[in-house]
Design a protein around this motif. Structure first.
Motif, mmCIF file in Angstrom:
data_model
loop_
_atom_site.group_PDB
_atom_site.id
_atom_site.type_symbol
_atom_site.label_atom_id
_atom_site.label_comp_id
_atom_site.label_asym_id
_atom_site.label_seq_id
_atom_site.Cartn_x
_atom_site.Cartn_y
_atom_site.Cartn_z
ATOM 1 N N LYS A 162 -62.463 64.627 -13.355
ATOM 2 C CA LYS A 162 -62.372 62.721 -14.215
ATOM 3 C C LYS A 162 -63.577 63.404 -15.232
ATOM 4 C CE LYS A 162 -60.028 61.779 -9.716
ATOM 5 N NZ LYS A 162 -60.441 60.358 -9.065
ATOM 6 N N LYS A 173 -56.777 58.534 -11.654
ATOM 7 C CA LYS A 173 -55.819 59.474 -12.261
ATOM 8 C C LYS A 173 -56.174 60.926 -11.264
ATOM 9 C CE LYS A 173 -53.487 57.711 -16.102
ATOM 10 N NZ LYS A 173 -53.018 57.749 -17.767
ATOM 11 N N GLU A 174 -56.043 62.005 -11.345
ATOM 12 C CA GLU A 174 -56.587 63.270 -10.626
ATOM 13 C C GLU A 174 -57.221 63.944 -11.707
ATOM 14 O OE1 GLU A 174 -55.859 64.458 -7.819
ATOM 15 O OE2 GLU A 174 -55.028 62.355 -7.644
ATOM 16 N N LYS A 175 -56.804 64.026 -13.114
ATOM 17 C CA LYS A 175 -57.822 65.074 -13.933
ATOM 18 C C LYS A 175 -57.524 64.373 -15.843
ATOM 19 C CE LYS A 175 -57.813 70.219 -14.212
ATOM 20 N NZ LYS A 175 -57.690 71.313 -13.738
#
Length: 182
Positions: free
Chosen positions: A8, A80-82
């Motif tokens: 992130k 969000k994850e990535k």
């Protein structure tokens, strides 16, 4: 101790320092395909839908509306994850810096160079405030930017990397496009 995941990322810096250009360049690299690469101004325009550019949006809706949209989109994105998100020139906050799940890169450009890059650009609404007020705003923002641990010195059309060896997936392929031949 396990190494903290680095999925992130927020890219910050003064207006016209190259945040959006960097996101667009990273999108062309295989090693960044797993990341959602986003530009905050572009996300604001997609969200609002009725304006072609940020200048039109701010002229019609005002700075407060624009900043609220930025904040809302940042809040959604950081869940969000990535991702790698290019922030707007004025959207970095102390609250974001305190978020331990986020990592930051500051594209470091002088206030004068930022002004020179935006002063004639009709898509840069901040320029309407004039040189002196912009330089004062940039000086205030710079206090937050100095707190970002990874600083990349910006010069005309070239990124000079100082501390990117630790950032995954910034491998040889991506360092080449960023101007570091090592």
């Amino acid at each position: 101790m396990a190494r903290k995941k680095k999925d992130k990322w927020l890219i910050c810096g003064l207006p016209a320092c190259g945040k959006t250009s960097l996101i667009h360049e990273l999108a062309n690299l295989k090693s960044f395909k797993a990341f959602e690469l986003c530009d905050l101004d572009e996300l604001v325009l997609v969200d609002v839908k009725k304006y072609k550019n940020i200048s039109d949006l701010i002229a019609k809706e005002g700075w407060d509306f624009f900043r609220q949209k930025e904040e809302s989109i940042i809040d959604k994105t950081i869940k969000k994850e990535k991702f790698i998100l290019a922030l707007g020139g004025g959207s970095l906050t102390q609250q974001l810096l305190a978020n331990e799940t986020l990592h930051f890169i500051c594209l470091n450009l002088s206030a004068n160079e930022s002004w020179e890059r935006i002063k004639d650009d009709k898509n840069r609404p901040l320029r309407l405030k004039g040189r002196e007020q912009c330089l004062a705003i940039f000086k205030r923002r710079d206090e937050l930017f100095k707190k970002v641990p990874i600083q990349i010195k910006m010069t005309i059309n070239v990124l000079h990397l100082t501390e990117l060896m630790d950032i995954e997936p910034l491998n040889k392929e991506s360092r080449l496009i960023l101007g570091n031949k090592a």
